[in-house]
Motif scaffolding. Structure first.
Motif, short mmCIF file in Angstrom:
data_model
loop_
_atom_site.label_atom_id
_atom_site.label_comp_id
_atom_site.label_asym_id
_atom_site.label_seq_id
_atom_site.Cartn_x
_atom_site.Cartn_y
_atom_site.Cartn_z
N ILE A 1 43.30 47.91 24.25
CA ILE A 1 42.41 48.10 25.39
C ILE A 1 41.04 48.62 24.97
CG2 ILE A 1 44.30 48.46 27.02
CD1 ILE A 1 43.77 51.45 26.88
N ASN A 2 40.91 49.15 23.77
CA ASN A 2 39.61 49.60 23.28
C ASN A 2 38.85 48.49 22.56
OD1 ASN A 2 39.50 52.31 24.15
ND2 ASN A 2 40.98 52.89 22.57
N SER A 3 39.45 47.31 22.43
CA SER A 3 38.77 46.19 21.79
C SER A 3 37.65 45.67 22.69
CB SER A 3 39.76 45.06 21.51
OG SER A 3 39.08 43.88 21.12
N SER A 4 36.50 45.37 22.12
CA SER A 4 35.37 44.85 22.90
C SER A 4 35.66 43.49 23.50
CB SER A 4 34.12 44.78 22.01
OG SER A 4 34.35 43.92 20.91
N ALA A 5 36.65 42.76 22.94
CA ALA A 5 36.99 41.43 23.46
C ALA A 5 37.88 41.51 24.69
CB ALA A 5 37.70 40.61 22.38
N VAL A 6 38.47 42.66 24.94
CA VAL A 6 39.40 42.83 26.06
C VAL A 6 38.63 43.41 27.24
CG1 VAL A 6 41.51 43.95 26.86
CG2 VAL A 6 41.33 43.16 24.49
N THR A 7 38.38 42.59 28.25
CA THR A 7 37.63 43.01 29.43
C THR A 7 38.46 42.72 30.67
OG1 THR A 7 36.55 40.85 29.70
CG2 THR A 7 35.45 42.48 28.28
N PRO A 8 38.19 43.43 31.77
CA PRO A 8 38.94 43.17 33.01
C PRO A 8 38.86 41.72 33.46
CG PRO A 8 37.75 45.24 33.18
CD PRO A 8 37.29 44.60 31.91
N SER A 9 37.67 41.12 33.42
CA SER A 9 37.54 39.74 33.90
C SER A 9 38.30 38.77 33.02
CB SER A 9 36.07 39.36 33.98
OG SER A 9 35.46 39.36 32.70
N ALA A 10 38.30 39.00 31.70
CA ALA A 10 39.05 38.11 30.80
C ALA A 10 40.55 38.21 31.07
CB ALA A 10 38.75 38.46 29.35
N LEU A 11 41.04 39.43 31.28
CA LEU A 11 42.47 39.60 31.53
C LEU A 11 42.90 39.02 32.88
CD1 LEU A 11 42.98 43.26 30.24
CD2 LEU A 11 43.74 41.17 29.13
N LEU A 12 42.02 39.12 33.88
CA LEU A 12 42.37 38.67 35.22
C LEU A 12 42.10 37.19 35.47
CD1 LEU A 12 41.12 41.73 37.30
CD2 LEU A 12 43.49 40.98 37.04
N LYS A 13 41.29 36.57 34.63
CA LYS A 13 40.90 35.18 34.87
C LYS A 13 42.08 34.24 35.02
CE LYS A 13 37.70 31.63 33.22
NZ LYS A 13 36.67 31.29 32.19
N PRO A 14 43.10 34.28 34.14
CA PRO A 14 44.25 33.38 34.33
C PRO A 14 44.98 33.62 35.64
CG PRO A 14 44.25 34.34 32.12
CD PRO A 14 43.24 35.09 32.92
N HIS A 15 45.12 34.89 36.03
CA HIS A 15 45.81 35.21 37.29
C HIS A 15 45.00 34.68 38.48
CE1 HIS A 15 47.96 37.21 40.46
NE2 HIS A 15 46.89 37.90 40.79
N HIS A 16 43.68 34.85 38.45
CA HIS A 16 42.84 34.30 39.52
C HIS A 16 43.06 32.80 39.65
CE1 HIS A 16 41.15 38.16 39.90
NE2 HIS A 16 40.07 38.03 39.16
N ALA A 17 43.05 32.09 38.52
CA ALA A 17 43.21 30.64 38.55
C ALA A 17 44.56 30.24 39.12
CB ALA A 17 43.05 30.07 37.13
N GLN A 18 45.63 30.94 38.72
CA GLN A 18 46.95 30.65 39.25
C GLN A 18 47.04 30.96 40.74
OE1 GLN A 18 49.55 29.19 37.86
NE2 GLN A 18 48.62 28.95 35.86
N SER A 19 46.35 32.01 41.17
CA SER A 19 46.35 32.38 42.59
C SER A 19 45.70 31.28 43.43
CB SER A 19 45.62 33.71 42.80
OG SER A 19 46.26 34.76 42.09
N TRP A 20 44.57 30.77 42.95
CA TRP A 20 43.90 29.68 43.68
C TRP A 20 44.75 28.41 43.65
CZ3 TRP A 20 40.84 31.14 47.07
CH2 TRP A 20 39.84 32.10 46.87
N ARG A 21 45.46 28.14 42.57
CA ARG A 21 46.34 26.97 42.51
C ARG A 21 47.43 27.09 43.55
NH1 ARG A 21 51.08 26.09 41.08
NH2 ARG A 21 51.35 28.14 40.10
N ARG A 22 48.05 28.27 43.66
CA ARG A 22 49.10 28.46 44.66
C ARG A 22 48.54 28.31 46.08
NH1 ARG A 22 51.00 32.21 40.63
NH2 ARG A 22 49.60 33.84 41.36
N ALA A 23 47.32 28.82 46.30
CA ALA A 23 46.70 28.69 47.62
C ALA A 23 46.47 27.23 47.98
CB ALA A 23 45.38 29.46 47.65
N ALA A 24 45.97 26.46 47.03
CA ALA A 24 45.69 25.04 47.28
C ALA A 24 46.98 24.26 47.53
CB ALA A 24 44.93 24.44 46.10
#
Length: 222
Positions: A55-78
């Motif tokens: 979690i202290n890595s500069s590559a690990v950000t909230p948006s990067a971690l949540l991006k796959p979940h957001h995409a799956q959420s929109w897929r389920r909605a569609a």
């Protein structure tokens, strides 16, 4: 159960395969023991140390971690329908302890931050939750709200503006075919926000806080 959430994260990209592997392992541990502290959840000092390095890595950000979940959420909605309810709300995340944590202001006796979230839900009789499609993290200093970003900077805003900011982010990420109905509590009873929602092509259901004049009538909506 762990496979459910790890499958949700299959498209995770952190720029390093080792980080992705570690992320999937952490997600599995969290799902198996969601109510425990991180050290107890992870089960060993070695895994706990690896978690804090992750979690202290500069590559690990909230948006990067949540991006796959957001995409799956929109897929389920569609897949469910062409109309989706977007439930907005703000929660205070309390970080107890006697020592003041750097960067966290106090709300009375508690210190912590505010999480403003948009949850996508199907417009059907039985509740069907698609997932989280937007999250903003805020701290408050001298009555001003600061939105955390992934580029080590903060965006300053008035607290009431957070509703419109998340509306625009969610609308920009939604599939073009989706009709969005934003559902909000009484703090969102504001003409400027209503206009912002309509400009994105969305609709809204907002709890009334103020008595409103009705067009062509003497009565007020209250």
């Amino acid at each position: 159960m762990a496979n459910d959430l790890t499958n949700e994260m299959y498209a995770l990209k952190l720029g390093d395969a080792r980080l992705v592997k570690r992320a999937l392992s952490i997600v599995a541990d969290i799902q198996d023991n969601p109510g425990r502290s991180f050290p107890k959840m992870l089960g060993s000092p070695r895994k706990a140390e690896a978690f804090y390095r992750f979690i202290n890595s500069s590559a690990v950000t909230p948006s990067a971690l949540l991006k796959p979940h957001h995409a799956q959420s929109w897929r389920r909605a569609a897949d469910k329908s062409s109309c989706t309810l977007i439930l907005h709300d703000t929660s205070f995340v309390s970080m107890p302890g006697e020592v003041t944590r750097r960067g966290l202001p106090r709300d009375g006796e508690k210190q912590g931050f505010y999480m403003h979230t948009a949850l996508a839900v199907a417009e059907v009789e039985a509740p069907v939750v698609h997932g989280v499609v937007g999250v903003d993290v805020y701290t408050i200093w001298d009555r001003m709200w600061y939105r955390e970003t992934d580029v080590n900077r903060e965006e300053l805003c008035i607290g009431s503006q957070r509703w419109g900011m998340l509306v625009k982010d969610v609308a920009a990420a939604a599939p073009p075919s989706q009709r969005l109905i934003h559902v909000m509590d009484r703090e969102a009873d504001d003409y400027a926000l209503w206009t912002e929602i309509l400009e994105t092509g969305g609709d809204f259901v907002i709890r009334v806080q103020h008595d409103r004049r009705l067009a062509g009538a003497v009565e007020r909506l209250s």
